[in-house]
Design a protein around this motif. Sequence first.
Motif, PDB file in Angstrom:
ATOM      1  N   LEU A   1      -5.110  -6.547 -12.641  1.00 61.27           N
ATOM      2  CA  LEU A   1      -3.954  -6.273 -11.793  1.00 61.27           C
ATOM      3  C   LEU A   1      -3.362  -7.579 -11.275  1.00 61.27           C
ATOM      4  O   LEU A   1      -4.086  -8.484 -10.873  1.00 61.27           O
ATOM      5  CB  LEU A   1      -4.354  -5.416 -10.597  1.00 61.27           C
ATOM      6  N   THR A   2      -2.061  -7.643 -11.279  1.00 57.31           N
ATOM      7  CA  THR A   2      -1.340  -8.759 -10.686  1.00 57.31           C
ATOM      8  C   THR A   2      -0.829  -8.292  -9.332  1.00 57.31           C
ATOM      9  O   THR A   2      -0.150  -7.263  -9.242  1.00 57.31           O
ATOM     10  CB  THR A   2      -0.153  -9.186 -11.576  1.00 57.31           C
ATOM     11  N   LEU A   3      -1.168  -9.018  -8.286  1.00 56.40           N
ATOM     12  CA  LEU A   3      -0.769  -8.609  -6.954  1.00 56.40           C
ATOM     13  C   LEU A   3       0.700  -8.904  -6.685  1.00 56.40           C
ATOM     14  O   LEU A   3       1.276  -9.815  -7.272  1.00 56.40           O
ATOM     15  CB  LEU A   3      -1.645  -9.294  -5.909  1.00 56.40           C
ATOM     16  N   LEU A   4       1.291  -8.106  -5.791  1.00 57.28           N
ATOM     17  CA  LEU A   4       2.692  -8.279  -5.413  1.00 57.28           C
ATOM     18  C   LEU A   4       2.862  -9.426  -4.431  1.00 57.28           C
ATOM     19  O   LEU A   4       3.920 -10.045  -4.360  1.00 57.28           O
ATOM     20  CB  LEU A   4       3.228  -6.988  -4.787  1.00 57.28           C
ATOM     21  N   ALA A   5       1.819  -9.690  -3.657  1.00 58.27           N
ATOM     22  CA  ALA A   5       1.840 -10.781  -2.682  1.00 58.27           C
ATOM     23  C   ALA A   5       0.410 -11.240  -2.437  1.00 58.27           C
ATOM     24  O   ALA A   5      -0.532 -10.459  -2.563  1.00 58.27           O
ATOM     25  CB  ALA A   5       2.474 -10.318  -1.367  1.00 58.27           C
ATOM     26  N   GLY A   6       0.260 -12.481  -2.074  1.00 57.35           N
ATOM     27  CA  GLY A   6      -1.055 -13.000  -1.722  1.00 57.35           C
ATOM     28  C   GLY A   6      -1.975 -13.142  -2.922  1.00 57.35           C
ATOM     29  O   GLY A   6      -1.526 -13.348  -4.047  1.00 57.35           O
ATOM     30  N   ARG A   7      -3.249 -12.972  -2.657  1.00 56.94           N
ATOM     31  CA  ARG A   7      -4.252 -13.146  -3.705  1.00 56.94           C
ATOM     32  C   ARG A   7      -5.187 -11.949  -3.754  1.00 56.94           C
ATOM     33  O   ARG A   7      -5.289 -11.174  -2.806  1.00 56.94           O
ATOM     34  CB  ARG A   7      -5.051 -14.423  -3.474  1.00 56.94           C
ATOM     35  N   ALA A   8      -5.889 -11.847  -4.853  1.00 58.57           N
ATOM     36  CA  ALA A   8      -6.888 -10.790  -5.022  1.00 58.57           C
ATOM     37  C   ALA A   8      -8.211 -11.240  -4.407  1.00 58.57           C
ATOM     38  O   ALA A   8      -8.396 -12.426  -4.091  1.00 58.57           O
ATOM     39  CB  ALA A   8      -7.082 -10.492  -6.502  1.00 58.57           C
TER      40      ALA A   8
ATOM     41  N   VAL B   1      -4.188  -4.644   0.677  1.00 55.55           N
ATOM     42  CA  VAL B   1      -3.576  -3.346   0.971  1.00 55.55           C
ATOM     43  C   VAL B   1      -2.753  -2.881  -0.221  1.00 55.55           C
ATOM     44  O   VAL B   1      -2.297  -3.686  -1.032  1.00 55.55           O
ATOM     45  CB  VAL B   1      -2.701  -3.388   2.246  1.00 55.55           C
ATOM     46  N   SER B   2      -2.575  -1.567  -0.323  1.00 52.61           N
ATOM     47  CA  SER B   2      -1.761  -1.020  -1.409  1.00 52.61           C
ATOM     48  C   SER B   2      -0.280  -1.234  -1.118  1.00 52.61           C
ATOM     49  O   SER B   2       0.127  -1.387   0.042  1.00 52.61           O
ATOM     50  CB  SER B   2      -2.027   0.479  -1.564  1.00 52.61           C
ATOM     51  N   ALA B   3       0.520  -1.219  -2.173  1.00 58.81           N
ATOM     52  CA  ALA B   3       1.964  -1.376  -2.013  1.00 58.81           C
ATOM     53  C   ALA B   3       2.538  -0.242  -1.169  1.00 58.81           C
ATOM     54  O   ALA B   3       3.434  -0.468  -0.353  1.00 58.81           O
ATOM     55  CB  ALA B   3       2.637  -1.423  -3.377  1.00 58.81           C
ATOM     56  N   SER B   4       2.024   0.967  -1.326  1.00 56.34           N
ATOM     57  CA  SER B   4       2.560   2.086  -0.543  1.00 56.34           C
ATOM     58  C   SER B   4       2.256   1.915   0.945  1.00 56.34           C
ATOM     59  O   SER B   4       3.116   2.179   1.794  1.00 56.34           O
ATOM     60  CB  SER B   4       2.043   3.429  -1.057  1.00 56.34           C
ATOM     61  N   TYR B   5       1.060   1.447   1.288  1.00 57.83           N
ATOM     62  CA  TYR B   5       0.725   1.191   2.691  1.00 57.83           C
ATOM     63  C   TYR B   5       1.582   0.036   3.225  1.00 57.83           C
ATOM     64  O   TYR B   5       2.093   0.091   4.341  1.00 57.83           O
ATOM     65  CB  TYR B   5      -0.766   0.869   2.836  1.00 57.83           C
ATOM     66  N   TRP B   6       1.741  -0.986   2.423  1.00 62.21           N
ATOM     67  CA  TRP B   6       2.550  -2.149   2.793  1.00 62.21           C
ATOM     68  C   TRP B   6       3.981  -1.722   3.110  1.00 62.21           C
ATOM     69  O   TRP B   6       4.562  -2.148   4.099  1.00 62.21           O
ATOM     70  CB  TRP B   6       2.494  -3.156   1.653  1.00 62.21           C
ATOM     71  N   ARG B   7       4.542  -0.841   2.276  1.00 63.09           N
ATOM     72  CA  ARG B   7       5.920  -0.388   2.507  1.00 63.09           C
ATOM     73  C   ARG B   7       6.022   0.562   3.697  1.00 63.09           C
ATOM     74  O   ARG B   7       6.877   0.399   4.562  1.00 63.09           O
ATOM     75  CB  ARG B   7       6.462   0.315   1.256  1.00 63.09           C
ATOM     76  N   SER B   8       5.148   1.574   3.725  1.00 66.18           N
ATOM     77  CA  SER B   8       5.281   2.629   4.737  1.00 66.18           C
ATOM     78  C   SER B   8       4.802   2.224   6.129  1.00 66.18           C
ATOM     79  O   SER B   8       5.377   2.652   7.123  1.00 66.18           O
ATOM     80  CB  SER B   8       4.547   3.893   4.289  1.00 66.18           C
ATOM     81  N   ARG B   9       3.764   1.417   6.218  1.00 68.49           N
ATOM     82  CA  ARG B   9       3.186   1.088   7.525  1.00 68.49           C
ATOM     83  C   ARG B   9       3.422  -0.341   7.967  1.00 68.49           C
ATOM     84  O   ARG B   9       3.331  -0.645   9.144  1.00 68.49           O
ATOM     85  CB  ARG B   9       1.684   1.374   7.524  1.00 68.49           C
ATOM     86  N   LEU B  10       3.726  -1.219   7.019  1.00 74.44           N
ATOM     87  CA  LEU B  10       3.903  -2.629   7.378  1.00 74.44           C
ATOM     88  C   LEU B  10       5.327  -3.109   7.117  1.00 74.44           C
ATOM     89  O   LEU B  10       5.613  -4.299   7.169  1.00 74.44           O
ATOM     90  CB  LEU B  10       2.892  -3.500   6.611  1.00 74.44           C
TER      91      LEU B  10
END
Length: 85
Positions: free
Chosen positions: A27-34, A51-60
Amino acid sequence: TQVGDAAEGEARTVELVTGNFFRVLRLTLLAGRALDDRDAAVERSGAVAVVSASYWRSRLGADPGVVGRTIQLASSPFEIIGVAP
């Protein structure tokens, strides 16, 4: 596991994985590092999370500066090091 503020009391799925988890899945991360093997070291000073992309979008709020922020997981602080797709 409870994520976020105790007042929010929001339940989310949390998975504990080893340092090679993202490398194995390629997996290639959308931000930061693995995660990597150093994150599992006993002498590491703090716990980290991806964090998951969905959590990042909805909660952050899809905050591009989320890496380095701290979230609470089961009343323990975790530093966000990455956002997974």
